[in-house]
Design a protein around this motif. Structure first.
Motif, PDB file in Angstrom:
ATOM      1  N   THR A   1       0.832  -1.207   0.000  1.00 56.86           N
ATOM      2  CA  THR A   1       0.000   0.000   0.000  1.00 56.86           C
ATOM      3  C   THR A   1       0.862   1.250   0.000  1.00 56.86           C
ATOM      4  O   THR A   1       0.585   2.216  -0.726  1.00 56.86           O
ATOM      5  N   ILE A   2       1.924   1.246   0.790  1.00 52.78           N
ATOM      6  CA  ILE A   2       2.820   2.403   0.855  1.00 52.78           C
ATOM      7  C   ILE A   2       3.503   2.633  -0.492  1.00 52.78           C
ATOM      8  O   ILE A   2       3.568   3.759  -0.996  1.00 52.78           O
ATOM      9  N   VAL A   3       3.999   1.558  -1.092  1.00 54.02           N
ATOM     10  CA  VAL A   3       4.690   1.679  -2.382  1.00 54.02           C
ATOM     11  C   VAL A   3       3.734   2.154  -3.475  1.00 54.02           C
ATOM     12  O   VAL A   3       4.044   3.085  -4.236  1.00 54.02           O
ATOM     13  N   SER A   4       2.553   1.528  -3.563  1.00 56.22           N
ATOM     14  CA  SER A   4       1.590   1.908  -4.603  1.00 56.22           C
ATOM     15  C   SER A   4       1.058   3.320  -4.380  1.00 56.22           C
ATOM     16  O   SER A   4       0.867   4.079  -5.342  1.00 56.22           O
ATOM     17  N   SER A   5       0.834   3.695  -3.110  1.00 56.51           N
ATOM     18  CA  SER A   5       0.349   5.046  -2.816  1.00 56.51           C
ATOM     19  C   SER A   5       1.384   6.094  -3.206  1.00 56.51           C
ATOM     20  O   SER A   5       1.037   7.153  -3.745  1.00 56.51           O
ATOM     21  N   ALA A   6       2.663   5.789  -2.939  1.00 52.96           N
ATOM     22  CA  ALA A   6       3.730   6.713  -3.324  1.00 52.96           C
ATOM     23  C   ALA A   6       3.782   6.882  -4.836  1.00 52.96           C
ATOM     24  O   ALA A   6       3.934   8.003  -5.355  1.00 52.96           O
ATOM     25  N   TRP A   7       3.615   5.781  -5.553  1.00 55.16           N
ATOM     26  CA  TRP A   7       3.639   5.849  -7.020  1.00 55.16           C
ATOM     27  C   TRP A   7       2.477   6.682  -7.543  1.00 55.16           C
ATOM     28  O   TRP A   7       2.662   7.558  -8.398  1.00 55.16           O
ATOM     29  N   PHE A   8       1.275   6.432  -7.036  1.00 58.08           N
ATOM     30  CA  PHE A   8       0.104   7.192  -7.474  1.00 58.08           C
ATOM     31  C   PHE A   8       0.229   8.662  -7.095  1.00 58.08           C
ATOM     32  O   PHE A   8      -0.203   9.548  -7.834  1.00 58.08           O
ATOM     33  N   TYR A   9       0.848   8.925  -5.935  1.00 53.22           N
ATOM     34  CA  TYR A   9       1.010  10.309  -5.497  1.00 53.22           C
ATOM     35  C   TYR A   9       1.918  11.083  -6.454  1.00 53.22           C
ATOM     36  O   TYR A   9       1.616  12.223  -6.833  1.00 53.22           O
ATOM     37  N   PHE A  10       3.016  10.471  -6.847  1.00 54.41           N
ATOM     38  CA  PHE A  10       3.921  11.153  -7.766  1.00 54.41           C
ATOM     39  C   PHE A  10       3.301  11.316  -9.150  1.00 54.41           C
ATOM     40  O   PHE A  10       3.654  12.238  -9.881  1.00 54.41           O
ATOM     41  N   GLN A  11       2.382  10.427  -9.512  1.00 53.68           N
ATOM     42  CA  GLN A  11       1.677  10.565 -10.773  1.00 53.68           C
ATOM     43  C   GLN A  11       0.621  11.668 -10.701  1.00 53.68           C
ATOM     44  O   GLN A  11       0.415  12.408 -11.666  1.00 53.68           O
ATOM     45  N   ASN A  12      -0.018  11.764  -9.534  1.00 55.58           N
ATOM     46  CA  ASN A  12      -1.081  12.758  -9.357  1.00 55.58           C
ATOM     47  C   ASN A  12      -1.139  13.186  -7.894  1.00 55.58           C
ATOM     48  O   ASN A  12      -1.861  12.577  -7.090  1.00 55.58           O
ATOM     49  N   PRO A  13      -0.396  14.206  -7.508  1.00 61.26           N
ATOM     50  CA  PRO A  13      -0.337  14.651  -6.104  1.00 61.26           C
ATOM     51  C   PRO A  13      -1.692  15.018  -5.506  1.00 61.26           C
ATOM     52  O   PRO A  13      -1.851  15.024  -4.281  1.00 61.26           O
ATOM     53  N   GLU A  14      -2.684  15.314  -6.347  1.00 63.20           N
ATOM     54  CA  GLU A  14      -3.988  15.738  -5.840  1.00 63.20           C
ATOM     55  C   GLU A  14      -4.735  14.616  -5.121  1.00 63.20           C
ATOM     56  O   GLU A  14      -5.658  14.884  -4.349  1.00 63.20           O
ATOM     57  N   ILE A  15      -4.338  13.358  -5.365  1.00 65.04           N
ATOM     58  CA  ILE A  15      -5.038  12.257  -4.697  1.00 65.04           C
ATOM     59  C   ILE A  15      -4.710  12.217  -3.213  1.00 65.04           C
ATOM     60  O   ILE A  15      -5.379  11.532  -2.454  1.00 65.04           O
TER      61      ILE A  15
END
Length: 242
Positions: free
Chosen positions: A94-108
């Motif tokens: 969850t931490i790894v995937s959340s970090a990836w999604f965050y860098f793709q779209n910080p608004e999430i």
């Protein structure tokens, strides 16, 4: 899955705390059903729309956990408060995937306000603690003589979770009742396979909130986990039911 109704009734009679737990859940469900149908509005957690009635309802989600841990042989581990290999793998992923999604779209990271994310985390974590935690564990004990108690726990806890959500029958609500039941069954299955409610908490909060809400919910889960260790809850005698 054969089990007699008399066995369930006998189990309730033998332990008055079991009976209290069953009555508490039924009363809560009735109150929640009335409140949700007559006072629910879209985006209710937006600042200024959450009434004291809803806060009281959400607080009551946590009450059985405290009562049954303090006054019975139930443990927080039985309620799905656990840190095992499966949970640790899930947290890491969850931490790894959340970090990836965050860098793709910080608004999430924060799609609601901080206070709204906290309200969602508190409410959804409480729902999981009550239904996938306490209710699930209570059903396991009541159906302990059945061939597969966990199937009863998965099905009944999911149905009981859906029943108070009477807002699904309002025209302005977007979630069909069958979709809500399917999610409940999936969450209960996660709880059975991992021995923890952390997965269901995470996905439940993420559906309703954002990553900030997930962090708040993890904080609540961590509180109960630390309480479990601090009080030697893990060494408490319990019924082994699978």
């Amino acid at each position: 899955m054969n089990v007699s109704l008399r066995t369930i009734v006998d189990n309730l009679r033998q332990d008055k705390l079991y009976l209290f737990g069953a009555i508490y859940v039924l009363v809560f469900m009735l109150a929640a059903a009335v409140i949700n149908y007559f006072t629910w509005t879209p985006d209710i957690v937006i600042v200024g729309e959450v009434t004291n009635l809803f806060w009281l309802l959400w607080i009551s989600l946590y009450v059985p956990s405290f009562i049954f841990v303090w006054f019975s042989d139930f443990s927080l581990t039985e309620f799905g408060i656990a840190l095992n290999k499966k949970v640790m793998i899930f947290v890491a992923l969850t931490i790894v995937s959340s970090a990836w999604f965050y860098f793709q779209n910080p608004e999430i990271w924060l799609q609601l306000s901080w206070s709204s994310s906290l309200a969602e985390a508190f409410a959804r974590t409480g729902e999981e603690l009550l239904f996938r935690g306490f209710v699930y564990a209570l059903i396991l004990r009541l159906f302990k003589e059945a061939k597969k108690p966990h199937l009863w726990a998965i099905i009944l806890s999911s149905v009981l979770f859906v029943l108070p959500h009477t807002q699904v029958f309002l025209p302005e609500h977007q979630t069909p009742v069958f979709q809500l039941l399917l999610l409940a069954l999936i969450f209960a299955y996660f709880r059975h396979k991992t021995g923890s409610i952390l997965l269901s908490i995470t996905f439940h909060v993420l559906i309703k909130s954002d990553l900030v809400g997930v962090l708040f919910s993890w904080g609540i889960y961590l509180f109960f986990l630390l309480w479990s260790y601090a009080t030697n809850d893990l060494t408490k005698p319990r019924q082994a039911i699978t």
